[in-house]
Design a protein around this motif. Structure first.
Motif: not given
Length: 396
Positions: A353-365
């Motif tokens: 896994v190289r990189r994770l991008w979450l959408e704006p407003g989506v928390r990395a809970s």
């Protein structure tokens, strides 16, 4: 009377029609796989294998009990699936072959004109020889008929025999018997597809009716342009005329986009409002989708329904890529919540896994990251590697 369809209901209907609302762990038989592909309509085929081939990943994302050997049997032994073109190369139910005959006839002249520009005036020089060889000797790959001294250079520089194989496949005279290391093996269509699927004809009006009706069934609601684009079998004008001619069976629907945009004028079948409850909510688990997932094929529709802007950057020069070469969308419930850059390192036995991008407003809970790790473990097992490795800097 125009029906106002909420964005949440629109997402629920569309995901359900596209096979993403079923229980992902329910045992999928070979017959169930055939029905799944029939209900979706098509499964795109692509050569890129960063983690897994697109068609396998599309099916796995819908049911984690999917077995590759079932797909192989349906294609190569039973002949109940065949490979051809929609807007791209795809796996389709052989029950649709009778409608593809119209595409074959339409493309005979169009292909000759296009390919003359691409491959030169003598591009058809190998047609007769190649057809006779396949008819006489049976299934072959392009490399088996390559002319001496020809230097390949991609689709624009096929050798004459490869051009012949592709032409006869595109126009329905040949079919793909199987693939070896993802290379097509061509044979006469009559030796690949059972007679029950090849027999018969439908007139043009019936063909247009099927193409439009079956597209709308799989989309749930659509504009005439979306109906035409689903299979890429009929023109936008033909789809628009079909909508007008079948107003008695349809109703106008205004589809709310995500956010505060203007509702999209669409059509659905007349009983659409009464069938809303027939569409279950998508499972709450997080799933990795193929970049070629049919749910994402219409990028504009994806943006309107999900607020998710997605482009495949394979052909974008690396310095200009916003995300990466081959980045996978993430679906959680009925929302596209992010994207992930990862690669199966088969030599090391790892899913990197190289990189994770979450959408704006989506928390990395913590809960969401646990869902992600569980899905990555499933994907790793499916792709044949032993464990997931998160590389330095993977969290954006």
């Amino acid at each position: 009377m125009t029906y106002l369809l909420s964005n949440r209901d629109a997402r629920r209907v569309f995901l359900s029609r596209q096979g993403l609302a079923g229980p992902p762990n329910r045992a999928l038989t070979k017959a169930g796989l055939l029905k799944l592909i029939h209900d979706i309509g098509f499964v795109q085929v692509d050569s890129i294998q960063v983690v897994e081939r697109a068609h396998h990943q599309i099916l796995f994302s819908r049911n984690q009990t999917y077995r590759r050997e079932h797909l192989t049997e349906l294609l190569e032994k039973d002949g109940t699936l065949f490979e051809h073109w929609t807007h791209d190369a795809a796996i389709l139910p052989s029950a649709f072959f009778i409608y593809w005959k119209h595409k074959f006839r339409r493309e005979e002249e169009a292909i000759l004109e296009r390919w003359r520009k691409w491959h030169g005036e003598d591009f058809h020089s190998g047609f007769e020889e190649t057809f006779e060889r396949v008819a006489r000797d049976g299934a072959i790959m392009a490399r088996e008929v390559k002319m001496d001294g020809h230097v390949s250079g991609g689709w624009w520089n096929w050798h004459p025999n490869k051009t012949a194989l592709e032409y006869f496949w595109r126009t329905g005279k040949f079919a793909i018997a199987r693939r070896m290391n993802f290379q097509k093996v061509y044979d006469l269509a009559e030796r690949v597809l059972p007679a029950e699927f090849r027999a018969g004809e439908v007139d043009h009006a019936s063909f247009v009716d099927w193409a439009c009706r079956s597209a709308l069934e799989r989309l749930g609601f659509a504009t005439s342009g979306e109906i035409a684009a689903f299979w890429d079998l009929v023109s936008p004008q033909e789809a628009k005329a079909w909508v007008e001619a079948h107003r008695g069976e349809l109703r106008d629907v205004l589809v709310e986009p995500v956010g505060a945009g203007k509702p999209r004028a669409s059509v659905a079948f007349a009983d659409f409002p009464s069938t809303l409850d027939d569409h279950p909510e998508a499972p709450g688990r997080l799933r990795v989708l193929s970049p070629f997932d049919p749910t994402l094929r219409d990028r504009n529709r994806t943006e309107r329904l999900f607020g998710f802007v997605y482009r495949i950057e394979v052909f974008v020069p690396e310095p200009k890529r916003e995300y990466g070469y081959y980045v996978f969308p993430l679906l959680e419930g009925d929302q596209l919540v992010g994207r992930i850059d990862m690669k199966a390192n088969r030599k090391a036995g790892t899913l990197d896994v190289r990189r994770l991008w979450l959408e704006p407003g989506v928390r990395a809970s913590a809960g969401r990251l646990e869902k992600l790790e569980a899905e990555l473990d499933r994907v790793a097992r499916f792709s044949g590697v032993e464990r997931v490795v998160f590389l330095d800097g993977w969290r954006n």
